[in-house]
Design a protein around this motif. Structure first.
Motif, PDB file in Angstrom:
ATOM      1  N   THR A  31       0.846   1.938   0.796  1.00 45.83           N
ATOM      2  CA  THR A  31       1.760   0.831   1.109  1.00 45.83           C
ATOM      3  C   THR A  31       1.696   0.432   2.587  1.00 45.83           C
ATOM      4  OG1 THR A  31       3.162   1.631  -0.657  1.00 45.83           O
ATOM      5  CG2 THR A  31       4.138   0.021   0.824  1.00 45.83           C
ATOM      6  N   TYR A  44      -4.437  -2.397  -5.045  1.00 46.51           N
ATOM      7  CA  TYR A  44      -5.529  -1.656  -4.414  1.00 46.51           C
ATOM      8  C   TYR A  44      -5.739  -0.380  -5.208  1.00 46.51           C
ATOM      9  CZ  TYR A  44      -1.304   0.419  -2.521  1.00 46.51           C
ATOM     10  OH  TYR A  44      -0.048   0.962  -2.419  1.00 46.51           O
ATOM     11  N   TYR A  77      -3.133  17.364  -5.940  1.00 44.32           N
ATOM     12  CA  TYR A  77      -4.387  17.637  -5.247  1.00 44.32           C
ATOM     13  C   TYR A  77      -4.299  17.151  -3.811  1.00 44.32           C
ATOM     14  CZ  TYR A  77      -5.346  17.930 -10.167  1.00 44.32           C
ATOM     15  OH  TYR A  77      -5.249  18.254 -11.492  1.00 44.32           O
ATOM     16  N   GLN A  83      -4.885   6.743  -6.257  1.00 48.70           N
ATOM     17  CA  GLN A  83      -3.736   5.905  -6.613  1.00 48.70           C
ATOM     18  C   GLN A  83      -4.205   4.488  -6.937  1.00 48.70           C
ATOM     19  OE1 GLN A  83      -0.868   5.671  -3.435  1.00 48.70           O
ATOM     20  NE2 GLN A  83       0.241   7.481  -4.128  1.00 48.70           N
ATOM     21  N   ARG A 108      13.344   9.279  -4.114  1.00 50.02           N
ATOM     22  CA  ARG A 108      11.982   9.064  -3.606  1.00 50.02           C
ATOM     23  C   ARG A 108      11.788   9.713  -2.231  1.00 50.02           C
ATOM     24  NH1 ARG A 108       8.462   8.380  -5.576  1.00 50.02           N
ATOM     25  NH2 ARG A 108       7.401   6.623  -4.653  1.00 50.02           N
ATOM     26  N   TYR A 152      10.838   4.216   3.395  1.00 51.97           N
ATOM     27  CA  TYR A 152      10.937   2.748   3.464  1.00 51.97           C
ATOM     28  C   TYR A 152      11.710   2.096   2.324  1.00 51.97           C
ATOM     29  CZ  TYR A 152       6.326   3.447   1.082  1.00 51.97           C
ATOM     30  OH  TYR A 152       5.299   3.866   0.292  1.00 51.97           O
ATOM     31  N   CYS A 212       3.858   7.628 -12.071  1.00 56.19           N
ATOM     32  CA  CYS A 212       3.881   6.295 -11.498  1.00 56.19           C
ATOM     33  C   CYS A 212       5.235   6.136 -10.808  1.00 56.19           C
ATOM     34  CB  CYS A 212       3.792   5.349 -12.691  1.00 56.19           C
ATOM     35  SG  CYS A 212       3.422   3.705 -12.296  1.00 56.19           S
ATOM     36  N   ALA A 213       5.242   5.659  -9.544  1.00 51.48           N
ATOM     37  CA  ALA A 213       6.518   5.633  -8.846  1.00 51.48           C
ATOM     38  C   ALA A 213       6.530   4.535  -7.794  1.00 51.48           C
ATOM     39  CB  ALA A 213       6.748   6.979  -8.170  1.00 51.48           C
ATOM     40  N   GLY A 256       9.255   1.229  -5.750  1.00 52.98           N
ATOM     41  CA  GLY A 256      10.552   0.627  -5.508  1.00 52.98           C
ATOM     42  C   GLY A 256      10.451  -0.496  -4.502  1.00 52.98           C
ATOM     43  N   TYR A 264      11.049  -2.288  -0.809  1.00 53.25           N
ATOM     44  CA  TYR A 264      11.004  -1.850   0.599  1.00 53.25           C
ATOM     45  C   TYR A 264      11.104  -3.059   1.519  1.00 53.25           C
ATOM     46  CZ  TYR A 264       5.957  -2.709  -0.236  1.00 53.25           C
ATOM     47  OH  TYR A 264       4.753  -3.256  -0.585  1.00 53.25           O
ATOM     48  N   ALA A 290       2.954   2.931  -7.079  1.00 48.83           N
ATOM     49  CA  ALA A 290       1.596   3.477  -7.205  1.00 48.83           C
ATOM     50  C   ALA A 290       1.554   4.423  -8.392  1.00 48.83           C
ATOM     51  CB  ALA A 290       1.189   4.203  -5.927  1.00 48.83           C
ATOM     52  N   CYS A 291       0.452   4.336  -9.127  1.00 47.17           N
ATOM     53  CA  CYS A 291       0.207   5.225 -10.265  1.00 47.17           C
ATOM     54  C   CYS A 291      -0.756   6.301  -9.795  1.00 47.17           C
ATOM     55  CB  CYS A 291      -0.531   4.457 -11.354  1.00 47.17           C
ATOM     56  SG  CYS A 291       0.476   3.995 -12.709  1.00 47.17           S
ATOM     57  N   ARG A 321      -3.134  12.148 -12.567  1.00 46.03           N
ATOM     58  CA  ARG A 321      -2.132  12.551 -13.573  1.00 46.03           C
ATOM     59  C   ARG A 321      -2.269  11.724 -14.846  1.00 46.03           C
ATOM     60  NH1 ARG A 321       3.036  13.577  -9.518  1.00 46.03           N
ATOM     61  NH2 ARG A 321       1.827  14.912  -8.117  1.00 46.03           N
TER      62      ARG A 321
END
Ligand code: HAM
Length: 423
Positions: free
Chosen positions: A85, A107, A122, A127, A259, A263, A283-284, A286, A288, A306-307, A311
């Motif tokens: 981000t 991206y 890892y 992402q 989170r 930001y 995946c998380a 929000g 900003y 971002a995923c 995972r």
């Protein structure tokens, strides 16, 4: 013998057995992003350390403990990107993409965090990031959440994941809430572990995120952000819930979801699974709204997520979801190698979406059949000397284990078109 080298701890080689899952996930992601009109942006893996310190926040795990930071040959402090981000905002600002404009960007690539490696966590991980700029309405929060949901369902993971949402309120509401939390936890200091005691003044919201089961009760009874919201923040959140309900998107409100990056404001969300043990967030993201200004731009509303591809792939493997299996496995005896090679080429031209794997080399039919089943192919085409008249081949449906059929070469394309449409 010379020393054999090994990959750096927490960094993975992706071998051909796995890359098919990755390619599949990457190609579905591109399709889904295109359907929502998001456009790709690429930026470097390395940025100045200050960008991440300022963007992510000094008192976060990522900045305090996890960054790969090094001086370059000029003595400037550089960092391998721990997330996308901050770099995305830096690049968008630098190239004037955020001047009173709406932007929908994505991206993809590796990120680096010096965390303790375990399944799903890892030090080099991938992402897929999605960011939307210039839109303050919670409709874009909803769109972005629905996009993530669409991606997960197109990858066949809809039953494996669920959506949790929360709001962190406006910057002012969060300041008030922060005071309430400091007050509440200070009176219960003995119930906090060392990490949380350290965070009490610097970042009390992160205490809510603690996974320490001994602190569950004290966290559950802590004041709730929902009760400290100003009217505008409350309206933003209520509208988001309404949009998601209207789009039939199921969700739960998790008031302890805060989170780990500084930001965020207003909406935060995570798609989680039970199937991966401790690293269950696939995946998380929000909202900003303050970050663009913090990094030198004009105030600009922003929301994204971002995923974690590593995972997602673990999850896909657990449910065997991957479309990279061949459709057809061609079984040949040595005398028919040339005919097989040519027939496979003809089929690839006539049926571009049909994936064909040919078996070359002198294996017995028994072991070729074993390979065909193992490949996951739907059909086998069998070319063998004694049965084959040169105008027909034998076809077998491997998945339904049906009787073998003779199909004339002239009708083979049509046969696959009809069979594929029926299946
Ligand atoms: P994050 O929660 O730090 O958010 O990471 C997003 C996702 O990346 C996680 O949910 C997880 O799937 C994956 N991930 C994170 N760390 C690791 C790791 N060590 N190993 C494997 N996977 C990992 C961000 O990075 C924000 N930039 C997301 C965002 C974009 N918010 C707004 N826009």
């Amino acid at each position: 013998m010379a020393k054999q080298f090994q990959a750096v701890r927490g960094m993975n080689d992706l071998l051909p057995d796995k890359t098919s899952y990755w390619q599949y996930a990457e190609s579905i992601s591109r399709q889904v992003l295109g359907r929502y009109s998001y456009r790709e942006i690429r930026f470097p893996l390395i940025e100045s350390t200050d960008l991440f310190k300022r963007g992510i926040g000094d008192v976060t795990d990522v900045v305090e403990k996890e960054m790969y930071t090094f001086p370059d040959r000029n003595g400037d402090s550089l960092t391998l990107r721990p997330e996308g981000t901050a770099g995305c905002v830096r690049a968008a600002l630098e190239h004037g993409l955020l001047h009173n404009q709406v932007q929908r960007l994505w991206y993809y690539g590796p990120m680096y965090r010096h965390e303790r490696p375990q399944k799903g966590r890892y030090r080099e991980f991938y992402q897929l990031g999605v960011e939307a700029y210039g839109m303050a309405d919670s409709a874009i929060d909803a769109e972005i959440i629905l996009l993530a949901g669409r991606l997960l369902s197109e990858l066949g993971l809809a039953d494996q994941v669920s959506l949790q949402i929360n709001t962190l309120g406006s910057a002012q509401a969060r300041l008030n809430y922060r005071e309430q939390l400091i007050n509440y936890f200070s009176k219960r200091k003995e119930a906090l572990d060392e990490d949380s005691q350290r965070r009490l003044q610097s970042n009390p919201l992160r205490i809510l995120d603690s996974k320490n089961p001994d602190m569950r009760a004290v966290i559950d009874e802590a004041p709730k952000m929902m009760d400290c919201l100003d009217d505008a923040s409350k309206r933003h959140f209520d509208l988001l819930c309404q949009y998601l309900e209207a789009a039939n998107q199921k969700f739960t409100i998790n008031t302890t979801l805060v989170r780990g990056l500084d930001y965020y404001c207003l909406t935060v969300f995570e798609w989680v699974t039970d199937a991966l043990g401790a690293q269950g967030t696939v995946c998380a993201g929000g909202r900003y709204d303050g970050l663009v200004e913090l990094l030198g731009g004009k105030p600009t509303p922003a929301v994204g997520f971002a995923c974690g591809l590593d995972r997602l792939i673990l999850l896909m493997e657990s449910v065997k979801k991957c479309q990279q299996e061949p459709d057809v496995f061609m079984i040949l005896d040595a005398d028919n190698t040339k005919r097989g090679l040519v027939l496979a080429e003809q089929l690839r031209v006539a049926l571009p979406s049909l994936k064909i794997e040919t078996n070359f080399g002198a294996a017995s039919f028994k072991s070729q059949f074993k390979r065909a089943y193992k490949s996951g192919a739907r059909w086998a085409i069998i070319l063998e000397n004694d049965k084959m008249t040169h105008s027909a081949v034998t076809v077998k449906d491997l998945q339904n284990d049906s009787e073998q059929e003779q199909v004339s070469i002239d009708k083979l394309v049509e046969w696959f078109q009809v069979s594929a449409a029926l299946s």
